[in-house]
Design an enzyme around this catalytic site. Structure first.
Site, PDB file in Angstrom:
ATOM      1  N   GLY A   1       0.957  -1.022   0.108  1.00  0.00           N
ATOM      2  CA  GLY A   1       0.194  -0.054   0.069  1.00  0.00           C
ATOM      3  C   GLY A   1       0.877   1.288  -0.055  1.00  0.00           C
TER       4      GLY A   1
ATOM      5  CB  CYS B   1      -8.414   6.443  10.076  1.00  0.00           C
ATOM      6  SG  CYS B   1      -8.002   7.474   8.635  1.00  0.00           S
TER       7      CYS B   1
ATOM      8  CB  CYS C   1      -3.476  16.061   7.490  1.00  0.00           C
ATOM      9  SG  CYS C   1      -5.105  15.008   6.994  1.00  0.00           S
TER      10      CYS C   1
END
Length: 428
Positions: free
Chosen positions: A10, A159, A353
């Protein structure tokens, strides 16, 4: 010669393999084992779920690039890790031996822990491309017959950013479809306050996100525990600070997206000393497992203690740049080890982010991700939406080319004062 296995391909695993190729010796062999031969850019899944991206837009076929970089690629799922024997057992019956292994598997999505949760139940998910596509098909149907929407993250989730992203992306999509006035949106989260993000907030994420939710006419419920989900009804309990049930609700919905709890994958679950009770890999400051020093862990599948007690369990997220700092530290440390030296690099775990809202967004920088921090900053604006699109294109290009950190990325990060590795004094 050393044989290094990377389990998982990933966001962390693919970059891990490329960076290892640059750090270890030419004669060292690298093998990537992954259940999915194609990489999907997970941060774009919320866009897939409203029809703004197709699978092909965010997919990279890894095998040709791995071959070009002299990395063996096995697209078969792991059945069981045998760390005492230095072997990985695969689902097709093969056993792969290794000298060192990097566990970059990501989590298993624990939908089964809450009755009625997930794509096999009554809620959708944006954690995987398959789930995002199903959510997109359901959203098209929903737009023909709109009603209440619930978005959020359940107890044990680690998350939270994608839940906020998706709520605001839905708002934008519904406004574009001219049906926003027919859709009450409720945000339900296990966080103790809006903008906690599993990080006790970053900068003014609480104020920014609450303000944005008010502006977009969204209601929210915090410190919430989802008891079960039935067709069209979510049973939610609000939990007081002392752990008692403050209020119980039956929330009606026509469409729901709830991020699930995470746990470790079955291949490592229950391995004493390697993983914690939830199956997350235990690592030291060098990303190395204390019991098995030839096992390293990176990414969402590693164990990080929660920020502190909260009325409802909240996990700590592992964001993209934080994972990349783990990758860089691990690659440097394995490069040292195969040359007979000790590991000496520690990832900064800095977090950057970009939370997209469809037409604007919120960005935050936390250095390091876990407080107390040297930098604690957040901001919002249309530039975040454009930056997220730019990052998507850039990261997919990196994967196709097989580069981990081009010189211009390194230069740009240095100018911004954002490092992947901690400055440490080394003795050689």
């Amino acid at each position: 010669m050393a044989h290094i296995v990377v389990l998982g391909a990933g966001l962390g695993g693919a970059i891990m393999a490329y960076e290892l190729r640059d750090q270890v010796r030419k004669e060292d062999e690298i093998t990537v084992i992954t259940k999915d031969p194609k990489y999907h850019f997970v941060p774009s899944n919320p866009w897939v779920a409203v029809g703004w991206r197709d699978r092909k837009d965010i997919t990279v076929d890894l095998e040709p690039t791995m071959k070009k970089k002299n990395i063996k690629f096995i697209p078969v799922a792991a059945k069981r890790l045998h760390p005492d024997d230095n072997k990985v057992e695969l689902e097709d019956g093969r056993e792969i031996s290794y000298d060192y292994i990097v566990l970059a598997t990501g989590p298993e999505l624990a939908f089964d822990e809450i009755e009625g949760l997930g794509p096999d139940g009554f809620t959708h998910s944006v954690c995987h491309i398959d789930h995002a596509e199903e959510a997109g098909t359901a959203f098209k149907r929903f737009c023909e017959n709109p009603g209440p929407i619930i978005v959020g993250a359940v107890q044990g989730a680690s998350c939270f950013g994608p839940a906020y992203e998706f709520a605001f992306i839905l708002d934008t999509a519904l406004r574009r479809a001219k049906i926003r006035d027919q859709v009450p949106i409720t945000f339900v989260t296990s966080e103790p306050y809006v903008g906690h993000l599993g990080l006790d907030g970053v900068g003014d994420t609480k104020g920014l996100l609450e303000s944005e939710m008010r502006n977009k006419h969204m209601k929210w419920m915090v410190s919430s525990r989802v008891k079960k989900v039935e067709d069209g009804v979510m049973h939610v309990e609000e939990i007081a600070d002392d752990g008692s049930i403050k209020a119980a609700h039956e929330l009606p919905f026509k469409y729901a997206m709830m991020l699930p709890p995470f746990r470790g994958i079955p291949a490592v679950m229950g391995l004493d000393g390697l993983v914690n009770p939830r199956g997350f890999v235990i690592v030291d400051k060098h990303q190395r497992n204390p019991k098995y020093p030839n096992v390293f862990g990176i990414g969402v599948g590693i164990a990080i203690p929660p920020m502190g007690p909260t009325p409802v369990p909240c996990g700590v997220p592992k964001t993209g740049f934080m994972i990349e700092s783990m990758v860089t530290a691990t690659a440097h440390n394995l490069g040292n080890i195969v040359r007979g030296k000790e590991p000496d690099e520690t990832g900064t775990w800095n977090a950057i982010c970009l939370a997209d809202f469809g037409d604007s967004g919120i960005a935050f920088v936390a250095q390091p991700q876990l407080p107390p921090r040297n930098v604690n900053w957040s901001s919002q604006g249309k530039w975040v939406h454009l930056a997220k699109i730019g990052f998507e294109k850039y990261f997919l290009r990196k994967l196709r080319k097989g580069t981990s950190e081009p010189f211009y990325e390194k230069t740009a990060m240095k100018m911004l004062g954002i490092d992947k590795l901690k400055a440490v004094k080394k003795t050689h």
